[in-house]
Design an enzyme around this catalytic site. Sequence first.
Site, PDB file in Angstrom:
ATOM      1  N   ALA A  11      -3.177   0.681  13.455  1.00  0.00           N
ATOM      2  CA  ALA A  11      -4.338   0.449  12.860  1.00  0.00           C
ATOM      3  C   ALA A  11      -5.574  -0.328  13.256  1.00  0.00           C
ATOM      4  O   ALA A  11      -6.358  -0.244  12.501  1.00  0.00           O
ATOM      5  CB  ALA A  11      -3.670   0.244  11.320  1.00  0.00           C
ATOM      6  N   LYS A  51       0.663  -1.779  -0.264  1.00  0.00           N
ATOM      7  CA  LYS A  51       0.303  -0.257   0.258  1.00  0.00           C
ATOM      8  C   LYS A  51       0.938   1.199  -0.141  1.00  0.00           C
ATOM      9  O   LYS A  51       0.517   2.153  -1.083  1.00  0.00           O
ATOM     10  CB  LYS A  51      -0.862   0.065   1.011  1.00  0.00           C
ATOM     11  N   PHE A  61       4.167  -8.750  -8.705  1.00  0.00           N
ATOM     12  CA  PHE A  61       4.953  -9.079  -8.748  1.00  0.00           C
ATOM     13  C   PHE A  61       5.665  -9.755  -9.280  1.00  0.00           C
ATOM     14  O   PHE A  61       4.527 -10.422 -10.738  1.00  0.00           O
ATOM     15  CB  PHE A  61       4.462 -10.075  -7.136  1.00  0.00           C
ATOM     16  N   PHE A  99      -3.621  -1.475   7.594  1.00  0.00           N
ATOM     17  CA  PHE A  99      -4.030  -2.269   6.896  1.00  0.00           C
ATOM     18  C   PHE A  99      -4.901  -2.306   5.969  1.00  0.00           C
ATOM     19  O   PHE A  99      -5.032  -2.075   5.202  1.00  0.00           O
ATOM     20  CB  PHE A  99      -4.632  -3.095   8.153  1.00  0.00           C
ATOM     21  N   THR A 127       3.988   1.210  -0.823  1.00  0.00           N
ATOM     22  CA  THR A 127       4.922   1.524  -2.422  1.00  0.00           C
ATOM     23  C   THR A 127       3.716   2.026  -3.277  1.00  0.00           C
ATOM     24  O   THR A 127       4.247   2.720  -4.207  1.00  0.00           O
ATOM     25  CB  THR A 127       5.215   0.248  -3.144  1.00  0.00           C
ATOM     26  N   LYS A 147       9.050  -6.103  10.652  1.00  0.00           N
ATOM     27  CA  LYS A 147       8.493  -5.928   9.279  1.00  0.00           C
ATOM     28  C   LYS A 147       9.563  -4.900   8.950  1.00  0.00           C
ATOM     29  O   LYS A 147       8.948  -4.576   7.431  1.00  0.00           O
ATOM     30  CB  LYS A 147       6.813  -4.628  10.123  1.00  0.00           C
TER      31      LYS A 147
END
Length: 651
Positions: free
Chosen positions: A347, A93, A466, A378, A95, A128
């Site tokens: 979030a 998100k 991807f 999220f 990115t 993360k």
Amino acid sequence: GRSPEQKQSMSTYKSDLVFKDPVPSDIEVSQSITPQPIGEVAEAVGILPSEYFLYGSNKCKISLDIRERLGSNQDGNYVLVTGINPTPLGEGKSTTTIGLAQALGAHLNKKAVACIRQPSQGPTFGIKGGAAGGGYAQVIPMEEFNLHLTGDIHAIGAANNLLAAAIETRMFHESQQSDKSLFSRLCPAEKDGSRKFSPVMLRRLAKLGIDKTDPNEFTDEEKARFARLDIDPDTITWNRVLDVCDRFLRGIVTGAGKNEHFERNTGFDITVASEIMAVLALTTSLADMRDRLGRMVIGMSKAGEPVTADDLGVGGALTVLMKDAIMPTCMQTVEQTPVFVHAGPFANIAHGNSSVIADQIALKVVGPDGFCVTEAGFGADIGMEKFFNIKCRYSGLTPQCAVIVATVRALKMHGGGPDVVAGKPLDHVYKEEAVGLVEAGCANLVHHIKNIQKFGVSAVVAINRFSTDTDAELEMVRTLSLAAGATAAVVANHWAEGGAGAADLGRAVIDACAAARAAAETDASTGFKFLYPLEMPLREKIATICREIYGADGVDFSEAAERRIESYTSVGYGSLPICMAKTQYSLSTDAAAKGVPTGFRVLVRDVRAAVGAGYIYPICGDIMTIPGLPTRPGFYDVDIDTTTGRVIGLF
């Protein structure tokens, strides 16, 4: 530098970015680029030199005064970036938010500002990693973005812990002194015998309904009411915080020193979970922040009355600690378009969105033909729902379009693929074509598209590509998205190609916003709407979210939750919006239930009030407020080149 002509429109500036294949690590990409002086980036979008304050050459704070100067300007297009229920690896998100802003600003001749949250340093050194976006769609310098930034999180920690100290200090002194002694120490006599109340004390007097302002005129009963808060230690919900993942501080004992003998079981939260962070994200001005900080409730008195920061005399001091943090920080993308970084509330237990103030400023500076691209944390069931029902209520802003980010990887997982676990290799099914799994998993995406439509907002699907995705898989996502009512579904490759890789997405967003504005002009009844009215009782608001957004059959409340709802309603908090605390990995409250679960009920085990931030948060399941560290945390890879001073190993 830029010529005066280039400064008129940032979209005329083209960076000389060199794209590499394969894409290097995020920090290598970041360090391969020489950032534009941040003052030039700010001025290119219309911020005057007197309206920003430099923090070195790569960051600046933006004065709130700019809203006054541009107050008559028409707002730009307001675009929310959200996502499907993610895997633990995240679906891009941030990115996509950055890539879309780069596409609009550097490739499609639009003024565009991305508005994102400041990341916590805890996850940066944990599992993360950072939150600057990634590849060729990120905020630079990423090490400055992910570490310290301009000190806002540190200011929140200082303010939060000052309030924590004030709570236990007050309880300690009340346990040692009579009402008369407490009052005398709180309002000490001058040499002439006069006494006076400090400004924060006048707020407490107003709350108590006492209109006297001379302490010497108080009766013994009034002195006792004013001076003794009589906090019930079992009701205290205010924890200390720090910006580190440290599981060993989840439960601690304070007051064990030899001079205190005043022990209490409490704990730490991570700083971004502090209500002060949520206040920062939802406030609209310095005066509004002062009021919000002062009315934060830390617990109840033994008589059942809410005890606030202003009751403890600390609301003004908290605001002083936060006076610079209220200003958004301006940075830049790899393609030198502006990014406003401000606030970073969790979030799950908070509302998970960047600040109202940053969005307000961005919408004014980009103007009616420009774009503010803001991100919600999220999945759409959490961050987007809270963006619409909480953030938009307090900001008064109306979104034109919601971009929902999906990946083939996450859709395969929702379609029945094996669990995706951070730190473990992906199963082969995620690297090979499996159109059937993608088709089944799209049920999750379709559910979120339908939810977006319930708010009267257009949905644009961004398929974050991807390298292992196949054309057939991507086409399946496109087809099902359009069939569900999305205005567009676009494959984007901004991670590898920067803004150019999100240009089609940018065009789709431009079209969706134009259509939304045109529809609103012809029919005022169309467009954005809230899911529930504030006057609806708390239980019904909670049930509405669970039924309409999650797809639950119903809601069950524990006895503790029932008592809290009754208590909060009786003291006037029943008209606050709802901020559900639940897992991000499922539409339900069971993190293992993928896709679109059915036949489930939501158990609300507790309910808390964030009165300063301005919402009630029901807690569903076990919500962690300070993460732990794995066997091999990310900090193993972080170091510094002592010759150049460059940071290495951040991700």
